[in-house]
Design a protein around this motif. Sequence first.
Motif, PDB file in Angstrom:
ATOM      1  N   THR A 230       0.846  -1.199   0.000  1.00 42.65           N
ATOM      2  CA  THR A 230       0.000   0.000   0.000  1.00 42.65           C
ATOM      3  C   THR A 230       0.880   1.247   0.000  1.00 42.65           C
ATOM      4  O   THR A 230       1.761   1.383   0.854  1.00 42.65           O
TER       5      THR A 230
ATOM      6  N   THR B 121       1.137   5.213   0.626  1.00 38.46           N
ATOM      7  CA  THR B 121       0.438   6.273   1.354  1.00 38.46           C
ATOM      8  C   THR B 121       1.130   7.598   1.100  1.00 38.46           C
ATOM      9  O   THR B 121       2.315   7.763   1.402  1.00 38.46           O
TER      10      THR B 121
ATOM     11  N   LEU C 135      -4.691  12.091   3.494  1.00 39.05           N
ATOM     12  CA  LEU C 135      -3.877  10.937   3.137  1.00 39.05           C
ATOM     13  C   LEU C 135      -4.492  10.271   1.907  1.00 39.05           C
ATOM     14  O   LEU C 135      -5.709  10.112   1.825  1.00 39.05           O
TER      15      LEU C 135
ATOM     16  N   HIS D  62      -4.218   6.797  -0.310  1.00 36.14           N
ATOM     17  CA  HIS D  62      -3.715   5.432  -0.272  1.00 36.14           C
ATOM     18  C   HIS D  62      -4.001   4.729  -1.591  1.00 36.14           C
ATOM     19  O   HIS D  62      -5.115   4.850  -2.134  1.00 36.14           O
TER      20      HIS D  62
ATOM     21  N   THR E 187      -3.956   0.828  -2.601  1.00 35.32           N
ATOM     22  CA  THR E 187      -3.754  -0.533  -2.107  1.00 35.32           C
ATOM     23  C   THR E 187      -3.390  -1.463  -3.261  1.00 35.32           C
ATOM     24  O   THR E 187      -3.689  -1.172  -4.420  1.00 35.32           O
TER      25      THR E 187
END
Lengths: 109, 114
Positions: free
Chosen positions: A18, A20, A74, A76, A78
């Motif tokens: 992931t 970030t 944030l 992300h 994945t």
Amino acid sequence: SQKIEQNSEALNIQEGKTATLTCNYTNYSPAYLQWYRQDPGRGPVFLLLIRENEKEKRKERLKVTFDTTLKQSLFHITASQPADSATYLCALGPGDMRFGAGTRLTVKP
Amino acid sequence: DVKVTQSSRYLVKRTGEKVFLECVQDMDHENMFWYRQDPGLGLRLIYFSYDVKMKEKGDIPEGYSVSREKKERFSLILESASTNQTSMYLCASSFILGNNQPQHFGDGTRLSIL
């Protein structure tokens, strides 16, 4: 003065992990925040928008959070893939939006 | 799909020349924007327009002017080009200002001033 900071110029991760990315801002009270992807030699492309009253937004493998207390978003990705390698920009609105300098993400196979 | 077209991908001009960068969008967007993008500085707003013949200064308007005679076309003008205006220039368009609409970008003009 208003300032938008994205956590680092470059981020390298392994495929499948992931990613970030961080967007911090100061002296600003944005009503919404947008994330864009930019490939080399191309203009930015819109990915996601999150409003100030939303904590989280998802779209397929993408997730964005927005914390107006911390003044931070944030982003992300994945199950990252090499095709996700690009520069990601955050932008704050409303009105004439202000962009961060971007984070260059490299996903290694 | 929205298309924002910038007239040139690469442009080389000389110091002191008057330079025109053209941008056309095909989605009837009210708003159009000009940015420059430099390494480490991100996108900086030069000018924007929310209607024909209307223009507003962005963060770095000095040395630039704009023209919007038709809704679909937004031109950026470097009145007397200088070497510090060497940069990537990006045009964008969107629907109504302040209504959280995403911006649609062209692929940029890489301008070199010698």
